[in-house]
Design a protein around this motif. Sequence first.
Motif: not given
Length: 439
Positions: A120-125, A148-159
């Motif tokens: 919730k804190a890092d990947a509310t996309i 996609t793009g940076t949004s996907w990168d953010t989600l993936e790195s958070t997980v």
Amino acid sequence: MSHKRIPKRKAAIAAGSVAALGAAALFLPNAMASQTDSDDATASAKTFKAGDVSDLASQLASQLGDAFAGSYYDAANQQIIINVVGDNSNVINEIRAAGAVPNQVQNSTDALENAAATLKADATIPGTAWSVDPKTNEIRVTADSTVTGTSWDTLESTVEGLGSGVATITKSAGTFKTFVDGGDAIFGDGVRCSLGFNVTAGDGTPAFLTAGHCGVAVTEWSDAQNGEPIATVDQATFPGDGDFALVKYDDPATVAASAVNIGDGQTVEITQAAEAAVGQQVFRMGSTTGLFDGNVLGLDATVNYPEGTVTGLIQTDVCAEPGDSGGSLFTQDGSAIGLTSGGSGDCTVGGETFFQPVTTALEAVGATLGAGDAAGDDGAGVEDPGAVEPSDGASAPAAGDEEAGAGGDELGGAEGQSGNAGDGDGGLDDGSGLVNINP
């Protein structure tokens, strides 16, 4: 604006009406394999109904403390699985004494809750969702096609940052959206949704529940396209802590059945509201697609819709389409479980679908399930869902009906889509006291 009084027989608007229905035979049990790690543990376990999961799990959670790590229902064996962390023999014995099956897992309840808080804190996309899946003992994270793009990168790195075995990501081919357009059950100012469950408001007046995003979009609702309003929104929540609305009938003398119309003249009586359980078989009735079944996949889901974030939802694999918003999620034995919120995909390719828990909605708006019955009407009965004849297993609108097509200039179909054969006003009255809107 004038308001019409609904005749008693016409006021029995059962939840999630549909023009045609070919999936009534879905009222058959679906097998689901157990995922516990001990055959010996299952051999001595008691058998339960899915509706027993919430009470037994709550009891064991209070007994086991931090060792308790969630629960789910094994439909194939009719057993309740209790996840535990650690190998304390006393804990295992308490679970077995209660008739449940212990399942040792890696992640504690606190660990999964902390993981959800990090998401919730890092990947509310927008286009993402997550829920707790006790069957895998992980957070189930889903990203739709817009991530996609940076949004996907953010989600993936958070997980990945959550650590091994804490969360998994899956990609959805569709996009997360609320199912507010299309459908034919309730109409208002260019929008169509589905009625969920009839209730009694806190002041004793008759009302119904539907999706919050429907209640936010439109204040007054009719039972026929371009018809006079019959109900007015009293409370609505969306986005935020849920997706639900309380809509009061304008005529306080309205008598509305506590039932779900499943088509072909048959209904399922709704007798109680119940909590969902992962692994539980559920049925979804909506005004666009009709009746479909599936299973609960996750609880306490967070969905990041384009309009905002909604929390506390139920995740399932039951399909839905535009117009099904607000429609009923229920069980074969007549328990009200949820209100259709949104998701991705459709009833051709499938997808993820999210529901507002009915228990939470009732508590929030101060209502109780049921708004009277239609017992005074001749022929108003509730059919046994088990007696429904088999069909092709797919539910769909009446595509061959000239009045019930999905095209046209109006809201996905002509006015007659919500009426009976021979009922030219597009209403929901067949004279039987319960809804029957077959083409």
